[in-house]
Design an enzyme around this catalytic site. Structure first.
Site, PDB file in Angstrom:
ATOM      1  N   SER A 205      -1.098  -6.843  -9.218  1.00 35.63           N
ATOM      2  CA  SER A 205      -0.519  -7.370  -7.985  1.00 35.63           C
ATOM      3  C   SER A 205      -1.537  -8.303  -7.341  1.00 35.63           C
ATOM      4  CB  SER A 205      -0.227  -6.206  -7.035  1.00 35.63           C
ATOM      5  OG  SER A 205       0.084  -6.680  -5.735  1.00 35.63           O
TER       6      SER A 205
ATOM      7  N   TYR B 166      -3.050   1.054  -1.476  1.00 35.10           N
ATOM      8  CA  TYR B 166      -2.377   0.314  -2.547  1.00 35.10           C
ATOM      9  C   TYR B 166      -3.304  -0.748  -3.148  1.00 35.10           C
ATOM     10  CZ  TYR B 166       1.174  -2.539  -4.900  1.00 35.10           C
ATOM     11  OH  TYR B 166       1.894  -3.242  -5.833  1.00 35.10           O
TER      12      TYR B 166
HETATM   13  C1  8X3 Z   1       3.174  -6.196  -4.147  1.00 38.12           C
HETATM   14  C2  8X3 Z   1       2.483  -7.257  -3.361  1.00 38.12           C
HETATM   15  O1  8X3 Z   1       1.942  -8.008  -0.999  1.00 38.12           O
HETATM   16  O2  8X3 Z   1       3.275  -6.019  -1.190  1.00 38.12           O
HETATM   17  O3  8X3 Z   1       2.466  -5.768  -5.245  1.00 38.12           O
HETATM   18  O4  8X3 Z   1       0.954  -5.941  -1.735  1.00 38.12           O
HETATM   19  S1  8X3 Z   1       2.154  -6.757  -1.767  1.00 38.12           S
END
Ligand code: 8X3
Length: 250
Positions: free
Chosen positions: A136, A149
């Site tokens: 990502s 995340y």
């Molecule tokens: C998803 C991109 O911007 O939501 O992997 O982190 S974000």
């Protein structure tokens, strides 16, 4: 039409929806025999029936479940797309729930580890392997509320780089695709525990976020380069997203 025995094969994890399902379709379209792996059997069975692939119910966070996937795939494999992943929550570090962080590390990093370890022997035996890890833009930057995340997706990125170093000289390519804003049915909804208005706000005013098919198309492109061409990393964002925080909204 190439016969089943000589067709190149691919495993896609997280194939029940979004980027995973679209990638399974794109690779089938490119001629691959696709193993569609995910927890939700009904969805992957429908997908496998649609694309002439095979469904394998699999939870990537469970080594036992991943061992069953490897047993189903058998001795030889060409492409592994480690796509299963996700974000849970958007709380600042000061208030973040450690359990959500654990789940994110579990699926985005350890899940990738379990599946890669289990399928490496088959990728080696196939003689022309490729691993595509779905990272990502969150694995490149930091943003407020995103630390759990982004830490996990930085993990995906660094595991990919490490694997490329460790496997050099073997007939296996290692790639990472790092999507930015992709509007899928579930990513934002899962992050916000089903809160539709928070999920919709992520994409509010953005005329054309990426869709799952855009990312799948890029993964199929990576997979169909000649064997000596390793696409190390591919960052893909919608035109409206110049940077993580710089999104054009109408
Ligand atoms: C998803 C991109 O911007 O939501 O992997 O982190 S974000």
């Amino acid at each position: 039409m190439t016969s089943q025995a000589t067709r190149r094969s691919a495993v896609v994890t997280g194939a029940s929806s979004g980027i995973g399902a679209a990638t399974a379709r794109a690779l089938a379209e490119a001629g691959y025999a696709v193993w569609c792996a995910a927890r939700r059997s009904d969805r992957i069975e429908a997908l496998a029936a649609e694309i002439g692939g095979t469904a394998v119910t699999c939870d990537v966070t469970s080594p036992e479940s991943v061992a069953e996937l490897a047993a189903a795939v058998g001795d030889s494999l060409n492409v592994l797309v480690n796509n299963a992943g996700g974000a849970f929550g958007l709380e600042p570090v000061a208030e973040a729930d450690p359990e959500e962080w654990r789940r994110m590390f579990d699926v985005n990093v350890l899940g990738l580890l379990h599946v890669t370890q289990a399928l490496l022997p088959a990728l080696r035996a196939g003689g022309d392997g490729l691993i595509v890890n779905v990272g990502s833009t969150a694995g490149r930057i930091a943003y407020e509320g995103g630390a759990g995340y982004t830490a996990a997706k930085h993990g995906t990125q660094v595991v990919t780089e490490t694997l490329r170093l460790e496997l050099v000289g073997e007939p296996i390519r290692i790639s990472e695709i790092a999507p930015g804003m992709v509007r899928t049915d579930e990513f934002a909804l899962v992050r916000f525990e089903g809160d539709r208005s928070r999920a919709d706000a992520v994409y509010a005013g953005v005329a054309e976020p990426l869709v799952a098919e855009d990312v799948a198309d890029a993964i199929a492109w990576i997979a169909t380069r000649p064997s000596h061409v390793n696409i190390d990393e591919l960052v893909i964002k919608p035109r409206a997203q110049a940077a993580q925080h710089k999104v054009h909204r109408e």
